[in-house]
Write an enzyme that holds these catalytic residues in place. Structure first.
Site, PDB file in Angstrom:
ATOM      1  N   ARG A 234      48.972  77.124  27.277  1.00  0.00           N
ATOM      2  CA  ARG A 234      48.857  75.781  27.630  1.00  0.00           C
ATOM      3  C   ARG A 234      48.306  75.482  28.994  1.00  0.00           C
ATOM      4  O   ARG A 234      48.623  76.328  29.937  1.00  0.00           O
ATOM      5  CB  ARG A 234      50.238  74.873  27.497  1.00  0.00           C
ATOM      6  CG  ARG A 234      51.026  74.740  26.178  1.00  0.00           C
ATOM      7  CD  ARG A 234      50.274  73.524  25.607  1.00  0.00           C
ATOM      8  NE  ARG A 234      50.854  73.274  24.203  1.00  0.00           N
ATOM      9  CZ  ARG A 234      50.306  73.666  23.023  1.00  0.00           C
ATOM     10  NH1 ARG A 234      49.341  74.659  22.835  1.00  0.00           N
ATOM     11  NH2 ARG A 234      50.959  73.321  21.869  1.00  0.00           N
ATOM     12  N   GLU A 263      43.205  67.255  28.517  1.00  0.00           N
ATOM     13  CA  GLU A 263      42.467  67.675  27.141  1.00  0.00           C
ATOM     14  C   GLU A 263      42.452  66.226  26.470  1.00  0.00           C
ATOM     15  O   GLU A 263      43.619  65.609  26.389  1.00  0.00           O
ATOM     16  CB  GLU A 263      43.109  68.657  26.419  1.00  0.00           C
ATOM     17  CG  GLU A 263      43.129  69.833  27.031  1.00  0.00           C
ATOM     18  CD  GLU A 263      43.970  71.019  26.092  1.00  0.00           C
ATOM     19  OE1 GLU A 263      43.896  72.188  26.631  1.00  0.00           O
ATOM     20  OE2 GLU A 263      44.629  70.579  25.061  1.00  0.00           O
ATOM     21  N   HIS A 281      39.999  74.527  23.462  1.00  0.00           N
ATOM     22  CA  HIS A 281      41.253  74.179  22.595  1.00  0.00           C
ATOM     23  C   HIS A 281      41.068  74.639  21.233  1.00  0.00           C
ATOM     24  O   HIS A 281      41.316  73.871  20.444  1.00  0.00           O
ATOM     25  CB  HIS A 281      41.802  73.252  22.854  1.00  0.00           C
ATOM     26  CG  HIS A 281      43.376  73.345  22.740  1.00  0.00           C
ATOM     27  ND1 HIS A 281      44.308  72.646  23.372  1.00  0.00           N
ATOM     28  CD2 HIS A 281      44.346  74.116  21.805  1.00  0.00           C
ATOM     29  CE1 HIS A 281      45.626  73.002  22.906  1.00  0.00           C
ATOM     30  NE2 HIS A 281      45.452  73.937  21.874  1.00  0.00           N
TER      31      HIS A 281
END
Length: 318
Positions: A234, A263, A281
């Site tokens: 994360r 994000e 990601h």
């Protein structure tokens, strides 16, 4: 029964669709749901399926029928778990669906740094090898992984897989974890010792109040100047401004990240640094992995309805 999918645009590739869950009741699917829209969209739902939609404590007050949340991911920091328990709601996540994929991407990032594949490919495409005087063109320094110290922060399923792959490469694995495992074949060290001793630090811990911003200027300053930092967990684990300074000033040699604090990516100081690799990601997203995710999410819900929930994160009975 009413089911709501709050961020279907992030889940369609995993087969988590209106059609898949139609047999269980009425299904409403929203492409994306902003925080201010959540309460209104799920207020009369019996079950919710979400990926990154934030479900805050105050939302639960407005959802009297809600009994189940299917977190369509491994991490569940987007849900207020204490509030879910207090309101008698069961939350199940997708467990270890992405273990192999994330471990694989962790080493893809590491090998990208150590073997300079992109740089060499670019050089060849630009004609450098054709102009070379010898059979080999060693333009960029590379590194072996054998013998390097790999510090794995967090020893869940992904951390365990990364450690085993590191061992296969001949690396010396150290493990730092808050929850002491019953069985661990690697030396257990404090997080301070892990950062000090490692050639490569790789993060595999959840984002919690305790782990948020754990990688800051102070911790980075204890690392070797040749060290590499990897993060496929994360983004919020790292203070990005501090990491950028460390990379600019040679405090550490490099970083490779699949996640960022904001994000999609916003204004991060890491964006243009030549010694920082960023992927958007995507570690979780191989086709095989997404098929597994969809199957787990549906099976979690089916077993919940049968009174035998699995992959429980929160439950009235816990």
């Amino acid at each position: 029964m009413k089911l709501v999918i709050t961020d279907a645009s992030t889940l369609t590739s995993a087969g988590i669709t209106r059609e898949r869950f139609a047999a269980y009741g009425e299904v409403i699917a929203y492409d994306l749901t902003a925080p201010e829209q959540v309460a209104q969209r799920i207020q009369d739902a019996d079950a919710v399926f979400c990926n990154k939609t934030v479900i805050a404590a105050e939302v639960f007050e407005k959802c009297p029928r809600l009994r189940y949340i299917g977190e369509c991911a491994t991490g569940y920091n987007n849900i207020d778990i204490d509030a879910a328990k207090a309101h008698g709601i069961t939350v199940c996540n997708a467990g270890a669906y992405s273990t192999n994929a994330v471990a694989q991407h962790t080493f893809a990032l590491l090998l990208h740094h150590c073997n300079r594949v992109a740089a060499y490919d670019s050089a060849v495409r630009n004609g450098a090898w054709q102009q070379a005087k010898t059979f080999s063109l060693p333009l960029y320094p590379m590194q072996e992984l054998t013998g390097k110290i790999l510090a794995v922060i967090g020893y869940g399923s992904i951390g365990q897989k990364v450690a085993s792959i590191g061992t296969a490469f001949g690396m010396q694995v150290l493990v730092a974890t808050r929850t002491i495992p019953e069985s661990c074949p690697y030396p257990l060290v404090s997080i301070e010792e892990a950062f000090q001793q490692a050639d490569i630090v790789t993060l595999h811990t959840p984002l919690t109040a305790q782990t948020a911003r754990m990688v800051d200027a102070k911790r980075l300053s204890t690392m070797k100047s040749t060290a590499i930092l990897l993060n496929t967990a994360r983004g919020g684990l790292i203070v990005e401004e501090d990491l950028a300074e460390a990379l600019r000033n040679g405090i550490i040699a490099g970083a490779a990240l699949d996640v960022l604090t904001e994000e999609p990516m916003g204004q991060t100081p890491l964006h243009q640094l030549s010694n920082c690799t960023i992927t958007p990601h995507i570690a979780y997203s191989p086709k095989d992995t997404l098929i597994r995710l969809g199957n787990i999410v549906e099976e979690n819900f089916r077993l919940f309805l049968a009174g035998k929930p699995q992959n429980i994160v929160a439950s009235p009975g816990l």
